[in-house]
Design a protein around this motif. Sequence first.
Motif, PDB file in Angstrom:
ATOM      1  N   UNK A  81       0.840  -1.207   0.000  1.00 21.05           N
ATOM      2  CA  UNK A  81       0.000   0.000   0.000  1.00 21.05           C
ATOM      3  C   UNK A  81       0.873   1.255   0.000  1.00 21.05           C
ATOM      4  N   UNK A  82       1.904   1.224   0.838  1.00 19.01           N
ATOM      5  CA  UNK A  82       2.808   2.383   0.926  1.00 19.01           C
ATOM      6  C   UNK A  82       3.607   2.551  -0.366  1.00 19.01           C
ATOM      7  N   UNK A  83       3.964   1.426  -1.007  1.00 21.29           N
ATOM      8  CA  UNK A  83       4.707   1.489  -2.274  1.00 21.29           C
ATOM      9  C   UNK A  83       3.865   2.153  -3.359  1.00 21.29           C
ATOM     10  N   UNK A  84       2.586   1.763  -3.433  1.00 22.12           N
ATOM     11  CA  UNK A  84       1.675   2.362  -4.411  1.00 22.12           C
ATOM     12  C   UNK A  84       1.569   3.868  -4.169  1.00 22.12           C
ATOM     13  N   UNK A  85       1.431   4.238  -2.906  1.00 23.07           N
ATOM     14  CA  UNK A  85       1.308   5.649  -2.548  1.00 23.07           C
ATOM     15  C   UNK A  85       2.552   6.437  -2.969  1.00 23.07           C
ATOM     16  N   UNK A  86       3.723   5.845  -2.745  1.00 20.32           N
ATOM     17  CA  UNK A  86       4.974   6.518  -3.106  1.00 20.32           C
ATOM     18  C   UNK A  86       5.084   6.725  -4.607  1.00 20.32           C
ATOM     19  N   UNK A  87       4.787   5.679  -5.368  1.00 20.87           N
ATOM     20  CA  UNK A  87       4.885   5.777  -6.827  1.00 20.87           C
ATOM     21  C   UNK A  87       3.875   6.780  -7.390  1.00 20.87           C
ATOM     22  N   UNK A  88       2.715   6.816  -6.778  1.00 20.70           N
ATOM     23  CA  UNK A  88       1.705   7.786  -7.231  1.00 20.70           C
ATOM     24  C   UNK A  88       2.149   9.225  -6.958  1.00 20.70           C
ATOM     25  N   UNK A  89       2.926   9.419  -5.878  1.00 21.91           N
ATOM     26  CA  UNK A  89       3.429  10.760  -5.554  1.00 21.91           C
ATOM     27  C   UNK A  89       4.404  11.264  -6.625  1.00 21.91           C
ATOM     28  N   UNK A 130      -7.919 -12.688   0.816  1.00 22.72           N
ATOM     29  CA  UNK A 130      -6.676 -12.418   0.089  1.00 22.72           C
ATOM     30  C   UNK A 130      -6.989 -11.950  -1.333  1.00 22.72           C
ATOM     31  N   UNK A 131      -7.976 -12.596  -1.941  1.00 17.54           N
ATOM     32  CA  UNK A 131      -8.355 -12.230  -3.311  1.00 17.54           C
ATOM     33  C   UNK A 131      -8.865 -10.794  -3.370  1.00 17.54           C
ATOM     34  N   UNK A 132      -9.730 -10.424  -2.443  1.00 27.31           N
ATOM     35  CA  UNK A 132     -10.283  -9.068  -2.422  1.00 27.31           C
ATOM     36  C   UNK A 132      -9.182  -8.036  -2.215  1.00 27.31           C
ATOM     37  N   UNK A 133      -8.265  -8.330  -1.313  1.00 27.26           N
ATOM     38  CA  UNK A 133      -7.142  -7.419  -1.057  1.00 27.26           C
ATOM     39  C   UNK A 133      -6.287  -7.239  -2.307  1.00 27.26           C
ATOM     40  N   UNK A 134      -6.043  -8.333  -3.018  1.00 32.27           N
ATOM     41  CA  UNK A 134      -5.240  -8.277  -4.240  1.00 32.27           C
ATOM     42  C   UNK A 134      -5.900  -7.443  -5.326  1.00 32.27           C
ATOM     43  N   UNK A 135      -7.206  -7.641  -5.505  1.00 27.34           N
ATOM     44  CA  UNK A 135      -7.922  -6.864  -6.527  1.00 27.34           C
ATOM     45  C   UNK A 135      -7.979  -5.380  -6.162  1.00 27.34           C
ATOM     46  N   UNK A 136      -8.121  -5.093  -4.872  1.00 23.04           N
ATOM     47  CA  UNK A 136      -8.141  -3.684  -4.470  1.00 23.04           C
ATOM     48  C   UNK A 136      -6.789  -3.029  -4.757  1.00 23.04           C
ATOM     49  N   UNK A 137      -5.709  -3.737  -4.439  1.00 25.29           N
ATOM     50  CA  UNK A 137      -4.367  -3.187  -4.698  1.00 25.29           C
ATOM     51  C   UNK A 137      -4.149  -2.976  -6.197  1.00 25.29           C
ATOM     52  N   UNK A 138      -4.661  -3.915  -6.995  1.00 28.36           N
ATOM     53  CA  UNK A 138      -4.544  -3.771  -8.450  1.00 28.36           C
ATOM     54  C   UNK A 138      -5.256  -2.500  -8.907  1.00 28.36           C
ATOM     55  N   UNK A 139      -6.412  -2.234  -8.303  1.00 35.28           N
ATOM     56  CA  UNK A 139      -7.143  -1.013  -8.666  1.00 35.28           C
ATOM     57  C   UNK A 139      -6.377   0.242  -8.234  1.00 35.28           C
TER      58      UNK A 139
END
Length: 424
Positions: A81-89, A130-139
Amino acid sequence: MKKQTIVALALLVGSFSFAQKTELKNAEKAIKKNNFAEAKTALNSAESLIASADDKTKVQYYFLKGKALYANGAGTNADMDAAIESLNKIEAIEGKTGKHAKDVQDIKQGMLSSFLTKANEALEKKNYAVSSSGFEKAYRMSTKDTLYLYYAAATAVSGEDYPSALKHYEELKKLGYVGVETEYVATNKATNEEESFPSKSLMDISVKTGTHIKPQTKKSESKQAEIVRNIALIYMNQGDNAKAIEAMKDARAANPNDVSLIISEANMQLQMGDREAFKTLIQQALVQDPNNPELLFNLGIVAAEAGEIAEAKGYYEKAIELKPDYVDVYNNMAVLILSQEQAIIEKMNALGSSAADNKKYDELKDERSKLYTDAVPYLESTLRLRPTDLQAAKTLANIYSAVGDTAKYKEMKAKVDALESGQN
């Protein structure tokens, strides 16, 4: 004094900048060695200085932080989650065409593939959390692909994680997600079954090679009604009927002629115990879709429960006319007819032994036999369409016995015995 102060501050800023660059270089070296823990330590040391850094340094910091937290796919959920946030910044600072754009996209693509693979693997194992968490991260990684958020919501429902599902559905509703997609289908010559293709080109190739026929391009149904319905049902599950009704009414106001939404609200009212509201809404839906056997079937059920026998029969007959293989309607029609038997039995039992009473008894007995005769065709149709329906077979056997049809009774009794032995 002013000059000295300015010089001192300048030297201090310079030392901060030097510290930043040192920590960032250390983090970069650690990442190259796949020593992500060491990289995170170095980045943590530089974090307090980043707020005052220039954009170039900030971009470098967020880029390294994203890589360190992702850890080639080995990071924890929180790290991802933090990695996604960093890359988006990074994109927020330099846009999607900046110096690091390609590198950021490469990392994101790798992360996206990893999230989707894990989500699908978890789904196959029915590990819905786990599946729901993975799909949310993909989004979160690719917010243009709202379908991933829809999958996150759906798998959360399957895993009975209703708070997460509600959060995702509310977000989808706010985004105006409809979910209509183009589908490419063709019939497999070998199996004579329709199969889907990920693209038109692949479908066309299969048709040209002769393995498939009847190519079609279809539009999938809107998921808007499903989303609103699920939002309402989750609120109901949480005991908040007011919010459930509000969610449904908002959707109806935006789509007043959407039959699926009318039916969804009707079902919701039924679950809340308001049968009159259910009946009213189903009748509204029937105005929009007068040849819908499902609506007629449901109106038949409501009428039957209210003791409106003639009205219920009318709805059931119309449903059968529109859908001759609608097995549940045949079964319900038989139940409706036989439900009148109890009143006849009570009248028979209340009679005395006078000649007039005996005559009335015979009349009631004939009336009861007529009920059996009327119910038989519907029970037979039920059993023809659903051969394993044990209750229909038992009822038929009892009726054949009551009317003295020995041959049919024996035949049906054998069927009942076979069905019962198959269930044991």
